[in-house]
Design a protein around this motif. Structure first.
Motif, PDB file in Angstrom:
ATOM      1  N   PHE A 280     -24.036 -88.961 -11.767  1.00  0.00           N
ATOM      2  CA  PHE A 280     -23.387 -88.253 -10.672  1.00  0.00           C
ATOM      3  C   PHE A 280     -23.782 -86.783 -10.681  1.00  0.00           C
ATOM      4  O   PHE A 280     -24.078 -86.208  -9.633  1.00  0.00           O
TER       5      PHE A 280
ATOM      6  N   LYS B 100     -25.596 -84.716  -7.815  1.00  0.00           N
ATOM      7  CA  LYS B 100     -24.960 -83.536  -7.235  1.00  0.00           C
ATOM      8  C   LYS B 100     -25.929 -82.360  -7.205  1.00  0.00           C
ATOM      9  O   LYS B 100     -26.112 -81.725  -6.171  1.00  0.00           O
TER      10      LYS B 100
ATOM     11  N   TYR C 177     -27.466 -80.914  -3.747  1.00  0.00           N
ATOM     12  CA  TYR C 177     -27.155 -79.511  -3.470  1.00  0.00           C
ATOM     13  C   TYR C 177     -28.436 -78.694  -3.261  1.00  0.00           C
ATOM     14  O   TYR C 177     -28.621 -78.015  -2.257  1.00  0.00           O
TER      15      TYR C 177
ATOM     16  N   PHE D 299     -21.008 -67.696  -5.217  1.00  0.00           N
ATOM     17  CA  PHE D 299     -19.791 -68.233  -4.630  1.00  0.00           C
ATOM     18  C   PHE D 299     -20.056 -68.457  -3.150  1.00  0.00           C
ATOM     19  O   PHE D 299     -20.674 -67.636  -2.528  1.00  0.00           O
ATOM     20  N   PRO D 300     -19.666 -69.483  -2.525  1.00  0.00           N
ATOM     21  CA  PRO D 300     -18.969 -70.693  -2.967  1.00  0.00           C
ATOM     22  C   PRO D 300     -19.884 -71.893  -3.164  1.00  0.00           C
ATOM     23  O   PRO D 300     -19.440 -73.001  -2.998  1.00  0.00           O
TER      24      PRO D 300
ATOM     25  N   HIS E 217     -21.165 -72.909  -5.969  1.00  0.00           N
ATOM     26  CA  HIS E 217     -21.365 -72.972  -7.402  1.00  0.00           C
ATOM     27  C   HIS E 217     -20.871 -74.242  -8.051  1.00  0.00           C
ATOM     28  O   HIS E 217     -21.086 -74.425  -9.242  1.00  0.00           O
ATOM     29  N   THR E 218     -20.200 -75.110  -7.316  1.00  0.00           N
ATOM     30  CA  THR E 218     -19.484 -76.162  -8.043  1.00  0.00           C
ATOM     31  C   THR E 218     -20.408 -77.176  -8.697  1.00  0.00           C
ATOM     32  O   THR E 218     -19.988 -77.869  -9.601  1.00  0.00           O
TER      33      THR E 218
ATOM     34  N   MET F 259     -21.054 -76.216 -12.815  1.00  0.00           N
ATOM     35  CA  MET F 259     -20.179 -76.500 -13.951  1.00  0.00           C
ATOM     36  C   MET F 259     -20.372 -77.929 -14.443  1.00  0.00           C
ATOM     37  O   MET F 259     -20.519 -78.187 -15.631  1.00  0.00           O
TER      38      MET F 259
ATOM     39  N   TYR G 194     -14.458 -63.194 -10.436  1.00  0.00           N
ATOM     40  CA  TYR G 194     -13.909 -64.539 -10.222  1.00  0.00           C
ATOM     41  C   TYR G 194     -14.374 -65.490 -11.310  1.00  0.00           C
ATOM     42  O   TYR G 194     -13.568 -66.136 -11.983  1.00  0.00           O
ATOM     43  N   PHE G 195     -15.679 -65.575 -11.509  1.00  0.00           N
ATOM     44  CA  PHE G 195     -16.194 -66.507 -12.509  1.00  0.00           C
ATOM     45  C   PHE G 195     -15.793 -66.065 -13.906  1.00  0.00           C
ATOM     46  O   PHE G 195     -15.548 -66.894 -14.776  1.00  0.00           O
TER      47      PHE G 195
ATOM     48  N   ALA H 192     -12.366 -67.167 -14.444  1.00  0.00           N
ATOM     49  CA  ALA H 192     -12.305 -68.624 -14.543  1.00  0.00           C
ATOM     50  C   ALA H 192     -12.831 -69.103 -15.877  1.00  0.00           C
ATOM     51  O   ALA H 192     -12.386 -70.120 -16.399  1.00  0.00           O
ATOM     52  N   ALA H 193     -13.773 -68.369 -16.443  1.00  0.00           N
ATOM     53  CA  ALA H 193     -14.369 -68.806 -17.705  1.00  0.00           C
ATOM     54  C   ALA H 193     -13.363 -68.811 -18.834  1.00  0.00           C
ATOM     55  O   ALA H 193     -13.491 -69.564 -19.784  1.00  0.00           O
TER      56      ALA H 193
ATOM     57  N   ARG I 179     -19.224 -75.600 -20.238  1.00  0.00           N
ATOM     58  CA  ARG I 179     -18.611 -75.258 -18.962  1.00  0.00           C
ATOM     59  C   ARG I 179     -18.250 -73.774 -18.929  1.00  0.00           C
ATOM     60  O   ARG I 179     -18.432 -73.093 -17.922  1.00  0.00           O
TER      61      ARG I 179
ATOM     62  N   TYR J  26     -19.661 -70.876 -16.328  1.00  0.00           N
ATOM     63  CA  TYR J  26     -18.949 -69.838 -15.582  1.00  0.00           C
ATOM     64  C   TYR J  26     -19.461 -68.456 -15.965  1.00  0.00           C
ATOM     65  O   TYR J  26     -19.605 -67.579 -15.117  1.00  0.00           O
TER      66      TYR J  26
END
Lengths: 627, 106, 494, 167
Positions: C157, C161, C165, C227-228, C230-231, C234, C289-290, C293-294, C302, C306
């Motif tokens: 997966f 992804k 992307y 951003f945005p 980036h998903t 991770m 932000y990152f 989040a890290a 992960r 970040y």
């Protein structure tokens, strides 16, 4: 003198640190190396640096001009150049002298203190790295190079606080120190950047900055001044960034003595003195600084009154004394501030080393209420601690008296009566809590008999040296009433902020007040603690003992708050919103694909049928189009 | 009355071709499918030959001949394939030959 | 020797990889030969570094027709900016090999690693947009295989992804490239996809240029990632094998930045300047932000994902700061961050290899077992944190200078970088490496001699670049000035 | 005369073809296809393709269909194995779908440029000799290629039909 020797002052400890580190890694992973090799290499470095420093000192004393050594261009962008450069002027050589001197003695002391420790080589590697960074900080000729040292000492502080890194508390304390320092560094960097933007392009060493700083509008200067002061707050543990210093006592005691008392924490004071040309232009920021210093001094002294851990008490007293220094430099009396840095280095290092000796002797116990009666067991430590305690309490003729008194006098003469009052009151508190520590540790009654550990000579000898220093260090800055020449003011003339002549009678009167206040503190402590009864268990508690819950508040606001925010961002926003949006878009395509995929039934005839359908519709289109 | 004109031959060929397609798609018997394909080839051959006469050139006939040669080799291969496949599954129903079909779709 | 040097650098790994795949050799021989190949490539790039002249021109040019009917040329060249990244790539990849040495992966793994090298160096050195696109896409394929075959967790997966992307982003870029080519043809009557030709297009309207600008930017923003977009990062990082994540973080993400500077800036200088505020804002926002989040990530990879995103956002802010400080700093941070984060991923890979654990809470007390690893980890970490004396500091300082020059408030906010990285990195260091916990780490082995040589060599470069950055920076100075000329023209024009 | 023969032959061809696709017994449908093949051979004769006429009968009727019949009989397929429900519906749908295609093709051929006269031809047009001349002058390489193809098919069919040992 060749100015390139300036670089060697820094390089020698740096190389020593590197070699020690490499040897240590070799030692623990391949073949054990004898500790004496480490000792020899380690102690050699600061002493050599000290000797070079002395040579520069003598040369400057004989009228040589400032030494400037720029080996290479550190960074050149857009035509503007920042050099890797070292400046040996009176201020920096003064700092070099006392840093290397105190450093050397503490190295010797540490050789005894750390004896047999598993991380012996590592300790000295870090220690010499610290020396190198501190000397770089001091000798740098531009703020950016200074910042390299500034962060270097922070790193070493982190490493040494977390020296016994298997214990979570030590590492947490180290992290706290580093992060809080980083908050300060944030201010420092902002100050640097603003300064570079406005004047740095004309040259970014101190000389150029001094020449051109007046081109900057005062409002900007105020911002720069405050930003740099935030850096100093972090490094020198002033309100509100003082919280790391008490925790930093988790490190081995020589670390506390060298880094968290004598040298690194005074970097902030040195930095302000270095930027005297900036702060001279913005006296209102200086005043702010002085008030922060005064409140830090008072606040820390109040907390220190109820602490039970011997090193914590000393840590708070350090914060308090640093507050005094900021009063001085804030009011423009840089040389006075540095004078206090100088004397403080001696007596505070001595206090810590004495405390370290006590801790070693009683077998790693730090609670003063579990000591008591050590006077007979440790006569030498007792006497040097007495000297140091008297010095910090401001009793003449010990060194602390002269410097502290001069600060108070300067505060009074600048008509900062509030600061003067706070300073005076804090002096009384200082005398009180220091003698509380002293009496409880060395006197008292009904204390338990303890088994004493042996103290080696390498621990005792530095105590004597520093005790001598703590006694006489004050005489380099004798007030006018006693001597025509104030050596330290003479040496740091450029930083003295203008001579303030005072009537001799007034001066003596102020001294009298100081002494009386100090004695009053001692008397109170004497009454309460000289015959302290160790049988009655008293448990210190209350808001003061808990340091006004500042740590808890910080923890709640910053640590918890940021953790919550982090979880919110990574779970709720990232996974919950952004990724979900992307994935549901994907999901839409997948569903569509599934529907279309049903046509792909893997039956060739059906495919042929679809093909036919396509041909047919195309034909139909052509028929309709072409008629 | 239908006369043996150019367009009549062509129409016949088109019809035969269509019948071939119908057989190809509707039947499952692999032999019938094979014969449908052959029928389509024959329909094309008729067109070639017709055009050959129409243009007065021999090329069409030659191509038709080659198509026949190809059909012959195809017959050999196809029929031996049928034999092999029959041996494998004991069936002449092409729906049984679905080994290449992906069993678990996305 | 000058002729074809770049081609040699690009295609040597490819050729070796094919030969190795065809020949019936075992994993070990494949690995050893692959390593030697990377060393040769490294030496060749070193010769480029020393022969490099201090000008802003493209050097070591190679120019051959490829699909000449559409004006597509095999056109290579190197300038200061790409030279420094080339050095980075060719230095890091052999180093990575040293660390991946012991992972008993199959022959295909090593062959794929070589293919990746061809892809990234090709994308880096090509000056023809179609050629660039070709390499840009081709470097994805081996990564796809490495993650898909050798990854862990939900690797298929993740592979899908990342692929979807990035390909989606690339398609926008492809459309933009073709549009530019057609525009050039309409204006000049000949086909060309040369960068130096396409910049001469004058007929495009402002609106078209803006669309094309975003076409390119989406492709690069996904790769960076901003951003945005980036998903994918991770998940991919946490499921990739060490080699894959090393390549992704240390090299491929940097090519996104490189693409912006190389193509977007000269092609659309007006849009570059016009939209700079948004991208600077996005960069600074991403940084914080990152970074935040890290902090609470449980999986080390992960967290580094970040962390990388945070730094790359910062680099993006740097290149959009429109002045020499920011751009030089960004170029330098590309190098610094690639080295540090690459090193960290390799070290984490070692830990994972020994212990099979990648969650922070499952680690602890490694320092006692593996002092060399700890020291190396600390050095890399300090570089990420931006401690003075490492190259991380120099670059961050320059970017902050640049951003301050761009906008005072942004500059002040961006200084938060000194705080952000430090907080989570040191916390990680505390929990995963230093403090002893109940977890069993007895299987942890210290670095072997190969790894020590590799990682401390890297650390030495990091520190050398921190103490004497000028020696590394002066070569890219003319290039940066050259880029600035484009920006200045816009400033004068508007 | 020719028109009548053409009509009859084409009716046979169509009927055979329809029979082939509708009859459910494989045997019957093969025989029905044989009718079509013969009818087409006759059409070739009408079209002055005498050689093709012979080849059609020899190869198709003689070889291919015979081989087919042989295999059908050889395999001895059970009729009930081949349930083919609603095949007539499918045929109808396909026929409807094919209508526009056919119409388009028809129109296309109608609009072809008129070059030669279809009714009158050369005397010896379509002779074996003429065909041979043409074949070995202009079409030598394809002809040789076809021969190779036939060889390949020969080998291929042997390989495919050979019984493999169970592994």
């Amino acid at each position: 003198m060749n100015s390139s020797l300036l670089a060697w002052i820094i390089l020698i400890p740096f190389i020593s640190s590197f070699v020690l580190g490499a040897l240590y890694l070799y030692s623990i992973s391949i073949k054990k190396i004898n500790d004496t090799i480490f000792t020899f290499l380690a102690i050699l470095a600061p002493i050599t640096s000290f000797l070079i420093g002395v040579a520069f000192f003598l040369s400057l004393k004989n009228g040589a001009t400032d030494y400037m050594y720029e080996p290479y261009t550190w960074l050149g962008v857009n035509g503007y150049i920042i050099s890797m450069g070292f400046l040996g002027d009176k201020l920096s050589i003064f700092m070099v002298l006392f840093v290397t001197f105190i450093g050397s003695t503490i190295h010797v002391y540490a050789a005894g203190y750390m004896k047999g420790d598993e991380g012996y080589g590592k300790f000295f590697s870090y220690f010499n790295l610290f020396m190198a960074s501190m000397l770089l900080l001091v000798l740098a000729n531009s703020p950016i190079i200074m910042f390299i040292g500034w962060e270097g000492v922070g790193l070493c502080s982190y490493l040494l606080i977390g020296f016994y890194f298997t214990e979570p508390l030590n590492v947490v304390a180290g992290n706290k120190a580093f992060i809080v320092n980083r908050v300060g560094d944030l201010g420092f960097i902002i100050g640097l950047v603003i300064m570079f933007f406005y004047v740095g392009k004309l040259g970014f060493d101190y000389y150029a900055l001094e020449d051109y700083i007046s081109l900057v509008p005062t409002s900007i200067l105020t911002i720069i001044g405050i930003a740099l002061f935030v850096g100093a707050m972090g490094k020198s543990a002033q309100i509100p960034l003082y919280v790391w210093l008490p925790d930093a006592m988790a490190g081995p005691t020589p670390v506390s003595a060298l880094i968290h008392a004598a040298t690194m924490v005074t970097a902030g004071v040195y930095m302000v003195a270095r930027f005297h040309f900036l702060y001279d232009l913005i006296p209102h920021v200086g005043e702010f600084m002085a008030y922060i210093g005064a409140f830090s001094a008072l606040f820390a002294a109040i907390i220190a009154m109820r602490q039970t851990d011997i090193k914590k008490i000393l840590a708070y007293s350090t914060i308090s004394q640093l507050g005094y220094m900021f009063i001085a430099v804030g009011l423009g009396a840089y040389s006075t501030g540095l004078f206090h840095v100088f004397t403080h280095a001696f007596f505070k290092a001595l206090l810590f080393m004495g405390a370290g000796a006590v801790i070693i002797a009683v077998g790693h116990e730090q609670n003063i209420f579990k000591m008591g009666g050590l006077r007979k067991k440790l006569p030498l430590v007792y006497s040097v601690m007495l000297i140091a305690t008297l010095a910090i309490s401001g009793i003449p003729p010990f060194s602390g008296f002269f410097s502290k008194d001069e600060i108070l006098l300067k505060a009074y003469r600048h008509h900062e009566y509030l600061i003067y009052g706070i300073g005076l009151f804090t002096a009384a508190l200082t005398a009180y809590y220091m003698f509380r520590l002293f009496f409880v540790t060395f006197h008292g009654k009904n204390y338990k008999q303890k088994e004493m550990h042996y103290l080696s000579w390498s621990m005792k000898a530095p105590l004597l040296v520093l005790a001598f220093g703590a006694t006489v260090a004050g005489f380099v800055g004798l007030p006018e009433v006693f001597s025509q020449t104030n050596l330290i003011d003479e040496w740091l003339k450029a930083y003295s902020g203008g001579a303030l002549h005072v009537e001799h009678t007034t001066e003596i009167m102020f001294m009298g007040i100081s002494v009386v206040v100090g004695l009053a503190g001692i008397v109170v402590a004497y009454v309460k603690y000289f015959k302290y009864d160790f049988n009655k268990e008293i448990q210190e508690s209350g808001i003061v003992y808990n340091k006004f819950y500042i740590d808890e508040v910080y923890h709640f606001i910053f640590v918890r708050g940021i953790q919550k925010l982090s979880r919110f961002i990574s779970v709720d926003v990232d996974d919950g919103v952004i990724d979900k949006a992307v994935m549901s878009l994907c999901g839409g395509f997948i569903n569509m694909g599934r529907r279309i995929g049903r046509m792909q039934c893997a039956n060739t005839r059906v495919y042929a049928f679809f093909m036919l359908l396509g041909i047919s519709s195309f034909s139909l289109y052509l028929i309709l189009k072409l008629g | 009355m239908i006369e043996a004109s150019f367009i009549s031959y062509i129409s016949l060929a088109i019809l035969l071709f269509s019948i071939g397609i119908m057989g190809l798609i509707s039947r499952k018997n692999i032999f019938i499918i094979y014969m449908s394909i052959e029928l389509m080839l024959n329909a094309i051959n008729i067109i070639f030959v017709t055009l050959s006469k129409y243009f007065g050139s021999m090329d069409g006939q030659i191509i038709a001949m080659m198509v026949m040669a190809i059909a012959a080799s195809e017959a050999a291969i196809f029929l031996s394939l049928i034999v092999a496949m029959y041996r494998l599954k004991h069936s002449v129903n092409i729906d049984d030959f679905n080994t290449l079909k992906q069993k678990d779709t996305l | 020797m000058d002729i074809g040097l770049l081609s040699f650098i690009i295609f040597l790994p490819l050729i070796v990889s094919f030969i190795l795949l065809v020949l019936p050799v075992g994993m070990k021989i494949t690995r050893n030969i692959a390593f030697v190949t990377t060393i040769i490539v490294f030496l060749l790039s070193l010769s480029i570094f020393f022969k490099f002249q201090l000008t802003d021109y493209m050097q070591f040019r190679e120019f051959h027709p490829w699909i000449s009917s559409y004006g597509i040329y095999y056109s290579l060249g190197v300038d200061g900016f790409s030279m420094i990244i080339l050095m980075l790539i060719t230095t890091l990849i052999p180093l990575g090999y040293l660390f991946l040495w012991k992972t008993k992966k199959s022959k295909g793994y090593w062959a794929s690693m070589l293919l990746i090298q061809t892809g990234v160096t090709g994308a880096l050195l090509s000056l023809d947009l179609v050629l660039f696109y070709f390499f840009w896409e081709s470097m994805l394929l081996p990564v796809f295989m490495i993650i898909g075959i050798y990854g862990t967790g939900n690797r298929i997966f993740s592979t899908l992804k990342i692929t979807i992307y990035t390909i989606m982003g690339s398609l926008f870029m492809l459309v933009s490239i073709l549009y530019l080519g057609v525009a050039f043809y309409n204006e000049f009557g000949v086909w060309s996809f040369q960068l130096s030709d396409l910049v001469q297009i004058t007929t495009l309207s402002n609106f078209e240029r803006t669309l094309l600008f975003f076409g390119f930017m989406i492709a690069f923003a996904i790769k960076i990632p901003l951003f945005p977009f980036h998903t994918w990062l991770m998940q991919t990082y946490s499921n990739s094998p060490t080699g894959g994540v090393f390549i992704l973080s240390a090299i491929m993400a940097k090519l996104g930045i490189y693409g912006i500077v190389r193509f977007v800036l000269p092609l659309f200088p007006h849009q570059y300047v016009e939209f700079a505020p948004y991208f600077v804002g996005l960069g600074v926002f991403g940084l914080i932000y990152f970074g935040i989040a890290a902090l609470m990530q449980q999986n080390i990879k992960r967290m580094f994902a970040y962390s990388s995103a945070s730094h790359l956002a910062f680099i993006t802010a740097g290149i959009f700061s429109l002045n020499a400080y920011g751009m030089t700093g960004a170029a330098f941070l590309i190098v610094a961050h690639a080295m540090a984060t690459g090193g960290l991923f390799l070290l984490t890979g070692t830990i994972e290899y020994d212990l099979g654990i990648r969650s922070i809470s499952g680690l602890g007390g490694i320092a006692k077992k593996a002092p060399f690893l700890t020291v190396a980890f600390a050095l890399m970490l300090l570089c990420i944190v931006g401690l003075p004396g490492t190259n991380g500091f120099v670059s961050e300082l320059l970017i902050i200078f640049g951003l301050f020059e761009y906008n005072h408030y942004v500059g002040v906010i961006s200084a938060l970088t000194v705080l952000v990285a430090a907080s989570f990195m040191f916390w990680l260091f505390q929990r995963a490496i230093l403090v002893k916990t109940d977890n069993d780490v007895s299987k942890m082995k210290d670095l072997d001699i190969k790894e020590i040589v590799g990682i401390f060599g890297l650390a030495a470069v990091i520190i050398a670049m921190g103490l004497y950055p000028h020696w590394f920076l002066y070569k890219i100075e003319p290039t940066i000035q050259h880029y600035l000329v484009d920006i200045l023209k816009v400033g004068i024009g508007s | 005369m020719i028109d009548t023969i053409f009509l009859i032959l084409s009716l046979f061809a169509l009927a055979g073809a329809i029979g082939m696709i509708t009859l459910s017994n494989t045997m019957h449908s093969a025989l029905s296809f044989l009718v079509t093949v013969f009818a087409i051979a006759g059409l070739y004769a009408l079209l002055n393709a005498s050689f093709l006429f012979m080849v059609q009968i020899i190869i198709y009727a003689g070889a291919i269909i015979a081989l087919l019949l042989f295999i059908v009989m050889f395999l001895n397929i059970k009729e009930d194995k081949l349930k083919e429900p609603n095949r007539y519906n499918i045929m109808l749908v396909v026929a409807i779908i094919l209508a526009p295609v056919d119409y388009l093709l028809f129109q296309a051929f109608l609009k072809m440029p008129h070059i030669g006269d279809f009714s009158t031809t050369l005397d010896n047009f379509g002779d074996v000799k003429m065909l041979g001349n043409e074949l070995f002058k202009g079409w030598l390489v394809p002809f040789e290629a076809i021969s190779v193809l036939l060889l390949v098919a020969l080998i291929g069919s042997i390989v495919l039909a050979r019984k493999k040992e169970r592994e």
